[in-house]
Design a protein around this motif. Structure first.
Motif, PDB file in Angstrom:
ATOM      1  N   LYS A   1      -0.046   7.787   9.111  1.00  0.00           N
ATOM      2  CA  LYS A   1      -0.223   9.049   9.480  1.00  0.00           C
ATOM      3  C   LYS A   1      -0.917   9.077  10.803  1.00  0.00           C
ATOM      4  CE  LYS A   1       0.418  13.861   7.674  1.00  0.00           C
ATOM      5  NZ  LYS A   1       0.225  14.769   6.817  1.00  0.00           N
ATOM      6  N   ASP A   2      -0.493   9.472  11.870  1.00  0.00           N
ATOM      7  CA  ASP A   2      -1.250   9.598  13.091  1.00  0.00           C
ATOM      8  C   ASP A   2      -2.257   8.245  13.500  1.00  0.00           C
ATOM      9  OD1 ASP A   2      -0.178  11.790  13.841  1.00  0.00           O
ATOM     10  OD2 ASP A   2      -1.494  12.935  12.602  1.00  0.00           O
TER      11      ASP A   2
ATOM     12  N   SER B   1      -3.131  13.316  -1.794  1.00  0.00           N
ATOM     13  CA  SER B   1      -4.514  14.136  -1.257  1.00  0.00           C
ATOM     14  C   SER B   1      -4.661  14.294   0.218  1.00  0.00           C
ATOM     15  CB  SER B   1      -5.485  13.204  -1.794  1.00  0.00           C
ATOM     16  OG  SER B   1      -5.943  12.000  -1.409  1.00  0.00           O
ATOM     17  N   GLY B   2      -4.045  13.319   1.138  1.00  0.00           N
ATOM     18  CA  GLY B   2      -4.248  13.372   2.528  1.00  0.00           C
ATOM     19  C   GLY B   2      -5.576  12.627   2.809  1.00  0.00           C
TER      20      GLY B   2
ATOM     21  N   LEU C   1       0.709  -1.399  -0.003  1.00  0.00           N
ATOM     22  CA  LEU C   1      -0.025   0.073   0.096  1.00  0.00           C
ATOM     23  C   LEU C   1       0.828   1.413  -0.043  1.00  0.00           C
ATOM     24  CD1 LEU C   1      -2.789  -1.201   2.488  1.00  0.00           C
ATOM     25  CD2 LEU C   1      -3.008  -0.497   0.034  1.00  0.00           C
ATOM     26  N   GLN C   2       1.890   1.158   0.771  1.00  0.00           N
ATOM     27  CA  GLN C   2       2.751   2.188   0.739  1.00  0.00           C
ATOM     28  C   GLN C   2       3.537   2.510  -0.738  1.00  0.00           C
ATOM     29  OE1 GLN C   2       5.495   1.098   3.976  1.00  0.00           O
ATOM     30  NE2 GLN C   2       4.457   2.290   5.313  1.00  0.00           N
TER      31      GLN C   2
ATOM     32  N   ILE D   1      -3.709  -1.730  10.434  1.00  0.00           N
ATOM     33  CA  ILE D   1      -2.652  -1.019   9.655  1.00  0.00           C
ATOM     34  C   ILE D   1      -3.457   0.281   9.176  1.00  0.00           C
ATOM     35  CG2 ILE D   1      -1.328  -2.856   8.836  1.00  0.00           C
ATOM     36  CD1 ILE D   1      -2.489  -2.700   6.216  1.00  0.00           C
ATOM     37  N   GLY D   2      -4.335   0.905  10.213  1.00  0.00           N
ATOM     38  CA  GLY D   2      -4.923   2.212   9.875  1.00  0.00           C
ATOM     39  C   GLY D   2      -5.948   2.274   8.692  1.00  0.00           C
ATOM     40  N   ILE D   3      -6.571   1.256   8.271  1.00  0.00           N
ATOM     41  CA  ILE D   3      -7.657   1.280   7.331  1.00  0.00           C
ATOM     42  C   ILE D   3      -8.946   1.345   7.964  1.00  0.00           C
ATOM     43  CG2 ILE D   3      -8.764  -0.026   5.193  1.00  0.00           C
ATOM     44  CD1 ILE D   3      -5.883  -1.046   4.941  1.00  0.00           C
TER      45      ILE D   3
END
Length: 363
Positions: free
Chosen positions: A189-190, A198-199, A181-182, A227-229
């Motif tokens: 991020k956080d 796009s953030g 994904l990276q 993993i933050g999804i």
């Protein structure tokens, strides 16, 4: 006095003088009726019920038997479907990484008594499946005009869905998916996985309409969150679900595509470029590849079994390589419970148990 009852094609079929079909509005009430003998044949598809629910007097006394039947027909694809019409799922690298994050081992052990086999292709467990088989010369010939349609490990037969340690948190799989994904333009991020340009967070909705699908979605959601999804789950009523599915108004749904040993025109309604833009079609992921259309055309034009099998396997390879779904699972065998007042032939067909060949035991 049916005119064809003694023809060879009908021998042993349709032995009942009368068949009564009762309809039950509640699955629990229906099973209780079976336990009491109010009906005599019960096909079973629930692993929990099969393993834990058949402890009742009639079975313990031998008046009810549980039987497993092998089948030679393909086990189709069941999976969480990526709607590639959504920008978030247009990147095949994102879909491939997300597909790795479904922990089949944990789900199978903790929810289903290890009853299921992992789905990998669209014609699992049959001669039509490409899984585990290198592409033949004929397949390579069919796929040659589309060099990017099939990934290398699918072409050489080494592809398998990602496997885990069944812990629900396999760090090796998580790291691999995060790395992919990276590479596709996301970063942590956080505590959230966001698009570097796009953030925007990597977030989507899983649409469900049954408790079983909700339970599966929750298991998948937990792994994604590691993993933050951000995967949200929305449970809607059947009519709303059907409308949204028909109009492709979803990010992700669960769907199953059945399969037979003679796939045909229905594959166009499932996978063709035309079907991708046709409301009500079964092309839920929005697959739109010239290679798919060409393989379907080759399948329909085949005049020998070898040509047919090669075309179907080539189609399977293109679909698998598109990573249109998170592959789930299938029952490898057919489960049936029956009262011993009903019998069946010792040998069953390639399709498994066929009730039209069964008969009532004379009293």
């Amino acid at each position: 006095d049916y005119w064809a009852r003694d023809l060879p094609i009908q021998k042993g079929l349709y032995n009942y003088d009368e068949i009564r079909i009762d309809y039950y509005r509640d699955a629990n009430a229906m099973f209780e009726a079976f336990k009491k003998g109010l009906y005599e044949v019960n096909p079973e598809g629930d692993p929990a019920q099969w393993n834990k629910g058949y402890d009742f007097p009639a079975l313990n006394q031998g008046r009810v038997v549980k039987e497993t039947f092998n089948t030679g027909t393909p086990k189709g694809m069941s999976g969480f479907v990526f709607n590639t019409r959504r920008p978030i799922f247009k990147d095949i690298a994102v879909r491939r990484a997300l597909a790795k994050l479904f922990d089949f081992g944990w789900v199978n052990t903790n929810l289903y008594y290890d009853a299921f086999d992992r789905a990998a292709g669209y014609f699992n467990d049959s001669e039509l499946s490409s899984i585990g088989i290198p592409a033949s010369d004929r397949e390579k010939e069919l796929l040659a005009p589309y060099p990017d349609a099939v990934v290398a490990e699918v072409m050489d037969g080494t592809y398998r869905p990602a496997s885990s340690d069944s812990s629900g948190a396999d760090r090796t799989v998580l790291r691999e998916a995060l790395s992919e994904l990276q590479g596709a333009g996301y970063e942590l991020k956080d505590g959230a996985l966001v698009n570097t340009a796009s953030g925007k967070p990597l977030a989507f909705e899983i649409l469900v309409t049954t408790k079983e699908d909700e339970r599966l979605a929750l298991a998948y959601q937990r792994t994604l969150a590691r993993i933050g999804i951000q995967a949200s789950i929305r449970n809607v009523d059947a009519s709303q679900y059907q409308l949204r599915r028909q109009t492709f108004d979803f990010d992700m749904i669960r769907n199953s595509w059945g399969a037979s040993l003679s796939p045909g025109n229905e594959q166009s309604f499932r996978w063709s470029q035309e079907a991708a833009d046709q409301d009500g079609s079964f092309n839920y992921p929005g697959a739109s590849q010239p290679a798919i259309d060409a393989m379907i055309e080759a399948m329909l034009a085949a005049r020998t079994r070898d040509e047919f099998v090669a075309a179907v396997r080539a189609l399977d390879r293109v679909l698998v390589s598109g990573f249109y779904v998170v592959p789930l699972f299938y029952l490898p065998d057919q489960w049936m419970a029956r009262w011993t007042t009903v019998e069946h032939p010792e040998q069953t067909s390639i399709n498994g148990a066929k009730l039209e060949t069964w008969w009532r035991v004379p009293e």
